[in-house]
Design a protein around this motif. Structure first.
Motif, PDB file in Angstrom:
ATOM      1  N   GLY A 251     -36.229  50.285 122.883  1.00 53.96           N
ATOM      2  CA  GLY A 251     -36.526  49.458 121.724  1.00 53.96           C
ATOM      3  C   GLY A 251     -35.619  48.241 121.750  1.00 53.96           C
ATOM      4  N   TYR A 252     -36.097  47.118 121.241  1.00 52.46           N
ATOM      5  CA  TYR A 252     -35.292  45.901 121.304  1.00 52.46           C
ATOM      6  C   TYR A 252     -35.743  44.925 120.240  1.00 52.46           C
ATOM      7  N   TYR A 253     -34.864  43.990 119.917  1.00 51.86           N
ATOM      8  CA  TYR A 253     -35.225  42.847 119.084  1.00 51.86           C
ATOM      9  C   TYR A 253     -34.327  41.670 119.437  1.00 51.86           C
ATOM     10  N   ILE A 254     -34.860  40.478 119.211  1.00 55.21           N
ATOM     11  CA  ILE A 254     -34.158  39.222 119.496  1.00 55.21           C
ATOM     12  C   ILE A 254     -34.217  38.357 118.243  1.00 55.21           C
ATOM     13  N   ASP A 255     -33.124  37.705 117.956  1.00 60.02           N
ATOM     14  CA  ASP A 255     -33.040  36.730 116.870  1.00 60.02           C
ATOM     15  C   ASP A 255     -34.201  35.748 116.994  1.00 60.02           C
TER      16      ASP A 255
ATOM     17  N   SER B 207     -21.297  40.610 112.965  1.00 60.19           N
ATOM     18  CA  SER B 207     -22.259  39.757 113.672  1.00 60.19           C
ATOM     19  C   SER B 207     -23.650  40.380 113.653  1.00 60.19           C
ATOM     20  N   LEU B 208     -23.721  41.693 113.822  1.00 60.39           N
ATOM     21  CA  LEU B 208     -25.002  42.392 113.785  1.00 60.39           C
ATOM     22  C   LEU B 208     -25.608  42.308 112.385  1.00 60.39           C
TER      23      LEU B 208
ATOM     24  N   GLY C  38     -29.301  39.743 119.811  1.00 61.52           N
ATOM     25  CA  GLY C  38     -30.273  40.820 119.767  1.00 61.52           C
ATOM     26  C   GLY C  38     -29.635  42.151 120.076  1.00 61.52           C
ATOM     27  N   ARG C  39     -30.490  43.147 120.100  1.00 57.47           N
ATOM     28  CA  ARG C  39     -30.060  44.504 120.396  1.00 57.47           C
ATOM     29  C   ARG C  39     -31.132  45.164 121.234  1.00 57.47           C
ATOM     30  N   ILE C  40     -30.702  46.032 122.142  1.00 57.75           N
ATOM     31  CA  ILE C  40     -31.634  46.799 122.966  1.00 57.75           C
ATOM     32  C   ILE C  40     -31.069  48.201 123.101  1.00 57.75           C
TER      33      ILE C  40
ATOM     34  N   PHE D   2     -27.074  48.665 123.170  1.00 53.23           N
ATOM     35  CA  PHE D   2     -26.405  47.488 123.693  1.00 53.23           C
ATOM     36  C   PHE D   2     -26.680  46.278 122.810  1.00 53.23           C
ATOM     37  N   GLY D   3     -25.684  45.434 122.676  1.00 54.42           N
ATOM     38  CA  GLY D   3     -25.906  44.116 122.113  1.00 54.42           C
ATOM     39  C   GLY D   3     -26.379  43.208 123.224  1.00 54.42           C
ATOM     40  N   ILE D   4     -27.199  42.226 122.856  1.00 50.65           N
ATOM     41  CA  ILE D   4     -27.628  41.182 123.780  1.00 50.65           C
ATOM     42  C   ILE D   4     -26.811  39.950 123.398  1.00 50.65           C
ATOM     43  N   PHE D   5     -25.985  39.477 124.322  1.00 49.41           N
ATOM     44  CA  PHE D   5     -25.039  38.406 124.033  1.00 49.41           C
ATOM     45  C   PHE D   5     -25.313  37.186 124.905  1.00 49.41           C
ATOM     46  N   LEU D   6     -25.112  36.007 124.320  1.00 50.87           N
ATOM     47  CA  LEU D   6     -25.166  34.769 125.092  1.00 50.87           C
ATOM     48  C   LEU D   6     -23.895  34.662 125.923  1.00 50.87           C
ATOM     49  N   LYS D   7     -24.022  34.342 127.201  1.00 47.75           N
ATOM     50  CA  LYS D   7     -22.851  34.198 128.073  1.00 47.75           C
ATOM     51  C   LYS D   7     -21.915  33.098 127.596  1.00 47.75           C
ATOM     52  N   GLU D   8     -22.466  31.961 127.216  1.00 45.47           N
ATOM     53  CA  GLU D   8     -21.650  30.795 126.878  1.00 45.47           C
ATOM     54  C   GLU D   8     -20.760  31.005 125.664  1.00 45.47           C
ATOM     55  N   THR D   9     -21.276  31.725 124.661  1.00 38.65           N
ATOM     56  CA  THR D   9     -20.564  31.818 123.376  1.00 38.65           C
ATOM     57  C   THR D   9     -20.195  33.239 122.979  1.00 38.65           C
ATOM     58  N   ASP D  10     -20.687  34.233 123.694  1.00 39.40           N
ATOM     59  CA  ASP D  10     -20.522  35.644 123.336  1.00 39.40           C
ATOM     60  C   ASP D  10     -21.168  35.969 121.991  1.00 39.40           C
ATOM     61  N   LYS D  11     -22.107  35.158 121.560  1.00 39.89           N
ATOM     62  CA  LYS D  11     -22.825  35.390 120.303  1.00 39.89           C
ATOM     63  C   LYS D  11     -23.860  36.484 120.512  1.00 39.89           C
TER      64      LYS D  11
END
Length: 177
Positions: A97-101, A19-20, A79-81, A67-76
């Motif tokens: 440091g962080y980034y978002i799709d 997924s990453l 991003g990463r932080i 850490f991964g940044i995940f959507l609650k609804e789908t666990d998708k």
């Protein structure tokens, strides 16, 4: 850790590598102006597994937390932080440091992720200070840091080699109090 903003953070695990990798492939051109030039091996499943393994080892040695940044609804993963370069003793500091799709930019996810990560940094890891450097032209990232309560502390000249060029970075920080 969960947020009321439809995301949660958790440490990345080996099962997240594909997924990453997909996230990085889809956003490669979008991320590149703000990232170091990476070897092609970074954009492989093995490269992502190495990154996750290094993150796991970093947490075990209290040097970094990724850490991964995940959507609650789908666990998708969207991003990463990371908290890296952790210094203990009288400093108790880490770099953020962080980034978002790109698809999820502008929806408040980065700000929510930074806020959640700060709770972990201060309440669970026991840090006193978190610092972030951002290229001054990256206005969306500056807004994220300001919304999360960071203060501007100065400008570091030719701070990091980003996309093949030594770039100045505005330094932002926040302390536990």
């Amino acid at each position: 850790m969960r947020s009321k903003n439809n995301i949660y953070l958790r440490q990345l695990e080996m099962k997240d590598a594909s997924s990453l990798l997909d996230l990085k492939f889809r956003n490669r051109d979008f991320f590149q102006p703000f990232e170091p030039i990476r070897d092609e091996s970074h954009f492989t499943l093995e490269g992502q597994e190495r990154e996750i393994a290094n993150g796991i080892q970093g947490a075990l040695s209290d040097q970094s937390y990724i850490f991964g940044i995940f959507l609650k609804e789908t666990d998708k993963v969207v991003g990463r932080i990371a908290l890296t370069g952790i210094a203990r003793g009288f400093f108790q500091n880490a770099y953020l440091g962080y980034y978002i799709d790109q698809e999820y930019n502008g929806k408040g996810y980065a700000t929510a992720a930074v806020s959640l990560c700060l709770k972990i940094a201060f309440n669970e890891i026991g840090l006193h200070r978190v610092e972030a450097g951002v290229i001054p032209r990256n206005l969306p990232s500056i807004r994220v840091l300001e919304k999360a309560g960071f203060r501007h502390e100065g400008l570091a000249k030719t701070y990091l080699k980003i996309n093949g060029t030594w770039e100045d970075h505005a330094i932002y920080a926040i302390t536990a109090e």
